[in-house]
Each structure stands twice: as C-alpha cells, then as structure tokens.
Design a protein around this motif. Structure first.
Motif, PDB file in Angstrom:
ATOM      1  N   ARG A 644     -48.289 -11.721 -12.893  1.00  0.00           N
ATOM      2  CA  ARG A 644     -47.032 -11.171 -12.373  1.00  0.00           C
ATOM      3  C   ARG A 644     -46.370 -10.311 -13.440  1.00  0.00           C
ATOM      4  NH1 ARG A 644     -41.460 -12.136 -12.017  1.00  0.00           N
ATOM      5  NH2 ARG A 644     -40.569 -11.774  -9.935  1.00  0.00           N
ATOM      6  N   LYS A 673     -51.154 -10.260  -9.042  1.00  0.00           N
ATOM      7  CA  LYS A 673     -50.769 -10.835  -7.759  1.00  0.00           C
ATOM      8  C   LYS A 673     -49.431 -10.278  -7.287  1.00  0.00           C
ATOM      9  CE  LYS A 673     -53.285 -15.194  -8.201  1.00  0.00           C
ATOM     10  NZ  LYS A 673     -53.172 -16.679  -8.220  1.00  0.00           N
ATOM     11  N   THR A 674     -48.511 -10.022  -8.233  1.00  0.00           N
ATOM     12  CA  THR A 674     -47.183  -9.527  -7.875  1.00  0.00           C
ATOM     13  C   THR A 674     -46.721  -8.492  -8.890  1.00  0.00           C
ATOM     14  OG1 THR A 674     -46.616 -11.683  -6.919  1.00  0.00           O
ATOM     15  CG2 THR A 674     -44.802 -10.169  -7.334  1.00  0.00           C
ATOM     16  N   GLU A 692     -51.049   0.333  -3.591  1.00  0.00           N
ATOM     17  CA  GLU A 692     -51.451  -0.656  -2.592  1.00  0.00           C
ATOM     18  C   GLU A 692     -52.785  -0.291  -1.953  1.00  0.00           C
ATOM     19  OE1 GLU A 692     -48.090  -0.648   0.006  1.00  0.00           O
ATOM     20  OE2 GLU A 692     -47.190  -2.421  -0.942  1.00  0.00           O
ATOM     21  N   GLU A 698     -51.941  -7.036  -5.484  1.00  0.00           N
ATOM     22  CA  GLU A 698     -51.963  -7.743  -4.198  1.00  0.00           C
ATOM     23  C   GLU A 698     -50.634  -7.609  -3.454  1.00  0.00           C
ATOM     24  OE1 GLU A 698     -53.181 -11.773  -4.664  1.00  0.00           O
ATOM     25  OE2 GLU A 698     -55.051 -11.275  -5.711  1.00  0.00           O
ATOM     26  N   ASN A 699     -49.517  -7.667  -4.179  1.00  0.00           N
ATOM     27  CA  ASN A 699     -48.202  -7.623  -3.533  1.00  0.00           C
ATOM     28  C   ASN A 699     -47.230  -6.854  -4.421  1.00  0.00           C
ATOM     29  OD1 ASN A 699     -46.047  -8.246  -1.748  1.00  0.00           O
ATOM     30  ND2 ASN A 699     -45.442  -9.930  -3.076  1.00  0.00           N
ATOM     31  N   GLU A 701     -43.144  -5.829  -4.797  1.00  0.00           N
ATOM     32  CA  GLU A 701     -41.746  -6.000  -4.400  1.00  0.00           C
ATOM     33  C   GLU A 701     -40.977  -4.779  -4.895  1.00  0.00           C
ATOM     34  OE1 GLU A 701     -40.238  -9.701  -5.774  1.00  0.00           O
ATOM     35  OE2 GLU A 701     -41.932 -10.867  -4.997  1.00  0.00           O
TER      36      GLU A 701
END
Length: 720
Positions: A644, A673-674, A692, A698-699, A701
């Motif tokens: 992260r 992952k983030t 993306e 993966e993610n 924000e």
C-alpha cells in the motif's frame, strides 16, 4: 474559454449526488428527494458548451440521442433515476410514473429506465401497463444483444420474471371472476338451505392414524370413501421451547426486534414480557422526553429487562432538551450498566459526569464509558475527579469534545484541586484504555481528566492504549508523565500544545520506557512543527536507549513533526520491525537538503533497510520539490513487501512522476494492492485509467477534489 468551463465544473453535482445517496441509506427519502431535485436544476443551468465538453470527456456524444438540439449533464440520468426511486419510497406513484416516462424518453435504449417505469406502474395498481412495459423490455434486451451491446443479466432476468408474474396474476384474476359469476348463477337456481355450524375438532399428532396419511390416489376409485381433509397442527416455538432456549434466542436480537415480537400475539406478549433477562441491550438514539418516559415505564413494569444492562447508547434529538432528558433517564434507571455511550451537542460533559457520579447503582459495575459533548471550563467544579473517585471497575474511558467555551478570568480557580489525582487506587489498576480527543485546542488551562497526567506517585500498569489529541501540555514541564504507562502498546499523540517530538524522545532516554510499544503516532501542532532541530547533535549515549525502547514498534507515524535529522535517520535506519510508516510533511526529509538525484544521495535511502514495510505514506510533501518523487522512485522498488502506497495531497506531483514510481515497482515484480492519491489535482483521469488498464495496481483510491483528510477521533489531523 476551456479553463473557465473546467473551473465551473467543480464537482458540486457529484458531492450533492453522494450526499443524497447517504440520505437514502439513512431512509431519509424526503431529504434525498430535495437534494436530487436541486442538483437537477443546477445541471440544467450549465452552459451548453460546458455540458458538451463534460459529455465528451465522459465518452458520450455531444448531443442527446432523442433530440440533437439538446444536451444534458452525464450525471443528470443518475440524479433522475435516484429521484424516481425516492418518489416510490415516499408513495408518490403518479409522479414516479411521469418521471419514468420522461426517463424512457431521454434514454430510449436504457433497460433501467424501462424497469423504473414498469415498477412505477405496478405500485400505481396499473398491472396491464406494467406488463406491456416489461414485454417491451424483453424486446429491447433482444435488440441490444443483436447489436452487440452488453446488457445486464440482472435486468434481463427482471424483465422475464416480472412479465411472467403479472401474466399469471392476470390469468388468476380472470379465473376468479368467472367462478364468481358462475357461483352467482347457481345460487339463484339452488334453493337455500339452513346453514349448520359444525364444530371443528383439534387434530393432535397422537390422533393421526396411518390410514389418514394415505394419498388421494390410494383411495377407492368409485368414490365410496371420501378424502380426509386434515389441518396440520402448527407448533408455537415460544409455547413449546424451554425458557432457557427462549432467552438464548431473544438475547441475540436487539431491543427493537424483541418489542416487535411482543406484538405477534397476546401469548407472545405475556411470555416475552415475563421472561427474565432477555433485554440487556438498550439503544435510544435521538430520543425525546416522552420516549424516555415510555422506556422507563417499560423497564420498571416488565421482567424481561435484565438487572445488568450490558450496553446503553443514549442521545437526544433536540439540543435544548439534553439536560432534562439526561436527568430523567439517570434518575429513573434502576439497573447497573457495564458499557455507557452518551452523545450530546450542547450539554457540558462536566454536568453529565455530575449526574452519573450521584447514581451509585448505575456506576457500580461500569467498565466502559464514552461521552461526546461540549466543554465549558468556566464552570469547573472537579466533577471529573469525583467521577474517578467513585468508579472502581472502569477499564475504558473515552472523552470526545466537539466544542469548547473560551476560558474566562476565573477558569483556573479550581486548578490546584483539579490537578490532584483522586484517592482511588482501584482506578489506576483497572484502567486499560484512555482516549481524550478534543476537537479544538483554543482554550488554556487544565482539560478534563488532566488529573491522570498530574499524579507523581500512581502508575497505570494495565493501560495498553492511550490516545490524546489537542490537549494543552504546557502545565506539564516535561513529558516524563509517559513513564506512568510502562506497558503501552498503542500510543497516539496529535496536535497537543506544549508537546514536541524531540521533547518526548528525551523522556525515552532512560531504559525500560515503553518497551512494549507497537503502534506509535506523534503529530505535532502547528506551533511545535515550525521549530528546527537540525542544529542539535545527539550522542550515541542519548540515542541508543531510545532505539532500545522503540525496538518493538511496527507502526511509526511522525507526520508534520519537527525532529533533528541525525535522530530521524537513526530511527528510520535502525528500527527493525516497522511495517507501516507515515513521514508526510517532515521538513528534515526535504529534497532541498538532498539536491542530487542519484540513488546513493536520496532522502529515502533508509527504505532499503525496511525489509518488512507493507504500508508507506508520504502525503502532503509541501517541503519537497520535483526531485523528491524521482528520489522515491529510485529506492521504493527495493521494498519487496510493499502493498500500500499513500501519496495523497501532493499538488506538485505530475502524472508522469506518479507513472514513473508505479512502473519502477511493477518492473521489479511488485504490484501494489492499494494506491491512494486523493487531492492530487495535477493527476489526470487518463493517467489513473492507464495505470488500472495495465494492471500496475489492484485498487486506486482517487478523489481529485478532496479538500482535506480528517476522521474525527483517531485520525483528527488534516493535511491542508
């Protein structure tokens, strides 16, 4: 002209839409309906050129499909759809039908629009029209599939299911109407007979014989034996289950569900109201005086309420009734409470403590206490000291103050007594968690429960968690008070006046201080973080005990704190167990101090030694320039355990710089992952979509228009 258009599109519609959805989640459909309606009006007021540019950026054609002379905001359809949903919830079905028809007009290829129209017709008791709409929906789905358009399988199934259901319902209505007509004709021809009341016999399980279970096909075909029609005897669980099992089931429900069960029948009401100890959880949020009276009558007259309440949550709807309602509840409640959660807006928490302290039975077994309210230091009477004196078993205390009055001239007249710890050794042994969270630090003088930090003799050996924000520590000459908490595992100190990170580290220069600490967060206030300690050079004898005391730390957060560079890099290079790190807005890591961009002179060279690091946060790097992001990219790829990365609120970071960092990680076999990039205004949506699409993260924000990061409580700090 394009810049002016982009300036107009400030995310107002998006924020209004999200707020409306939150109101819908809270079942406040009228408020959500008003927000959606206002947002639709605002969207229609935008200039045509602006709407066209927004539609192009969203991947939509310039003009509408049904009328090329018109164009609407991309969010307009979502607002319309949500408004129709609210109209259905509030029962305005006629208006929902009209809105759905308009929805179908502007979006002729939308399956959702047809579903809304069909549902509106059903709620308005127009089944025939709803059936025709669902039939049209099935036809539309078929046409879209033939054109290669992706259709939601849920929508396709809904069209088929609702159409068949309405078709069956219509057929049943026709059959029933024909039976009624034929019955009416037969009744005219057959002479009336005297009706005889036949007493029905209750059939028990013991009375059912084997031949009663024979099916209709096993009976005589000549019809000499009539088929037996039996009623199955239903079993009432409340009547047959033992009391212990009823208590076990009901204690898994909340108070509202239990009272609903009492309304099933008179027997259920009598049984549940007389079964002891099935209600030990009371939640009365946003209540009023009348409801509290009803609650107290229920508690006093029903045996179902336990003598020991495990959890009591209480708040008042009207702020001017908070004192009156609180006094009524605490005076009328005759039960012990283990966990007490109170929420107020204008009621002084000192008044709350006074009300609770006088109720010996209420606090006899109190273990967890949480209060949110107002603080007025001008009316100080040591209520916090009295509160701690009378509670022996308190394990967790949480005090959250939203607003505070400005201290007057006489606010310190009780200061001497307030700073003395109560004569109660039990509280120092029982306390395990302390949270003192203040929204503002505009007042001076002792804050509530300052006596916890003032005692020179007592030690809180069992306290494992301590969180203090926005407190004034200027009355404590040093930070030696931390030595009273030898077994802390979680420490969060944030924006506290008179408490600096360097001063706090000095208190750790003695051996065996905070040896068990795992989660350490220290964020200075604006008055402390402006200092510079780069001239200070600590010796090994001063730093070695600090490293030994903090050797078990797994989470280190020193955002917005001033620290000597020599001390900072000793901490970052020699703490072996760090898994989560936040070094946002730390000037000692500014790239102005590291002008070169080669890997051996980067400010982030310490990351090489953090082999267990999983979560890295470098937000709000206001003191960093363009070189900082390149320096970070050179080293970050060596952290194989990283999952992260938080780079929020870095307005100077460009899209290519972010892409450079992520590519360095991906090329070295690290897929995050983030990734958090809130408030990075120069990062375009194209860059985010490209990251993306290539599977680098993966993610993601990403909220471009986010103004600040603040979660009142544990995360009360804002970046900007």
């Amino acid at each position: 002209m394009g810049e002016e258009i982009d300036a107009l599109d400030d995310g107002l519609l998006t924020r209004t839409y999200e707020l409306g959805l939150k109101w819908m989640q809270c079942r406040e459909y009228s408020k959500a309906l008003g927000l959606f309606s206002k947002a639709m009006k605002v969207s229609r007021s935008y200039p045509m050129e602006m709407v066209e540019n927004i539609r192009i950026r969203a991947g939509m054609p310039k003009r509408c499909a049904y009328d090329e002379s018109k164009a609407y905001h991309p969010l307009y359809v979502k607002l319309l759809d949500s408004r129709i949903s609210c109209l259905m919830k509030v029962g305005d079905y006629a208006r929902a039908v009209k809105e759905s028809q308009y929805f179908c007009k502007i979006e002729p290829s939308s399956t959702r629009a047809l579903l809304r129209l069909g549902k509106s017709y059903e709620l308005a008791d127009k089944g025939d029209r709803a059936r025709q709409v669902y039939k049209s929906g099935r036809k539309l789905v078929k046409e879209l599939k033939e054109r290669g358009v992706l259709v939601s399988p849920v929508h396709e199934k809904l069209f088929s299911d609702r159409y068949e259901e309405l078709l069956k319902r219509n057929a049943m209505q026709l059959v029933n109407s024909n039976d009624a007509e034929s019955g009416a004709r037969n009744s005219e021809q057959i002479p009336s007979k005297k009706r005889v009341l036949i007493e029905q016999k209750l059939v028990n399980n013991e009375d059912i014989e084997e031949n009663d279970l024979v099916s209709d096909t096993d009976q005589d075909h000549d019809g000499s034996t009539m088929n037996k029609k039996m009623k199955r005897a239903t079993i009432d669980p409340i009547q047959t289950f033992p009391t212990e099992l009823v208590i076990s089931i009901m204690r898994r429900l909340d108070t509202k569900d239990i009272t609903s069960c009492m309304l099933v029948s008179k027997f259920w009401y009598r049984k549940l109201s007389t079964t002891p100890m099935i209600i030990d959880y009371l939640s009365v949020p946003k209540t009023n005086y009348s409801k509290i009276n009803s609650l107290l009558r229920f508690v006093k007259t029903k045996r179902c309420v336990s003598s020991v309440i495990q959890y009591l949550n209480f708040s008042v709807m009207a702020t001017n009734e908070e004192a009156k309602c609180s006094q009524l509840l605490f005076n009328g409640l005759d039960q012990e409470v283990k966990k007490l959660v109170l929420q107020f807006t204008n009621l002084n928490i000192l008044k709350v403590l006074q009300l609770i302290s006088d109720k010996e039975k209420l606090i006899a077994n109190l273990q967890e206490f949480s209060v949110f309210g107002h603080y007025d230091p001008n009316h100080w009477a040591d209520e916090d000291v009295v509160f701690l004196e009378r509670i022996d078993n308190l394990k967790k205390i949480e005090v959250l103050i939203g607003t505070a009055m400005v201290p007057g001239r006489n606010s310190s007249i009780h200061r001497r007594r307030q700073l003395q710890f109560p004569n109660n050794d039990n509280i120092s042994r029982s306390l395990q968690s302390i949270k003192l969270i203040f929204k503002d630090n505009g007042w001076t003088g002792p804050t509530p429960f300052a006596c916890i930090f003032s005692s020179d003799t007592l030690r809180f050996a069992n306290v494992s968690k301590l969180i203090v924000t926005n407190r004034d520590f200027r009355f404590n000459q040093t930070a030696d008070w931390i030595k009273k908490f030898p077994n802390l595992t979680d420490l969060w100190l944030e924006r506290n006046t008179g408490l600096s990170l360097m001063g706090f580290l000095q208190s750790l220069q003695e051996p065996n201080v905070l040896k068990r600490l795992k989660y350490f967060t220290f964020r200075e206030s604006s008055t402390e973080s402006n200092r510079s300690f780069n001239g200070q050079m600590w010796t090994d004898e001063q730093i070695e005990p600090i490293l030994a005391n903090l050797g078990a730390v797994q989470t280190l957060d020193i955002m917005n704190s001033a620290i000597a560079r020599s001390v900072l890099y000793r901490l970052l290079n020699e703490l072996p167990s760090i898994r989560k790190l936040n070094i946002g807005n730390v000037f000692e890591m500014s790239d102005e101090l590291y002008p070169r961009t080669d890997i051996e002179s980067t400010a982030f060279l310490f990351l090489r030694h953090m082999t267990h690091l999983r979560d890295l946060s470098v937000p709000n790097m206001s003191s960093h320039q363009v070189r900082a992001f390149r320096q970070l990219a050179l080293v970050i790829s060596e952290i194989g355990s990283l999952s992260r990365l938080d780079l929020s609120f870095n307005p100077s970071m460009q899209g290519y710089q972010l892409y450079d960092i992520i590519r360095e990680l991906f090329d070295n076999g690290i897929t995050l992952k983030t990734l958090v990039i809130d408030g990075c205004s120069h990062i375009s949506a194209t860059t985010v979509k490209d990251i993306e699409r290539n599977g680098y993260v993966e993610n993601i924000e990403c909220a471009f228009n986010k103004q600040q990061w603040e979660k009142f409580g544990v995360n009360s700090f804002w970046y900007r």
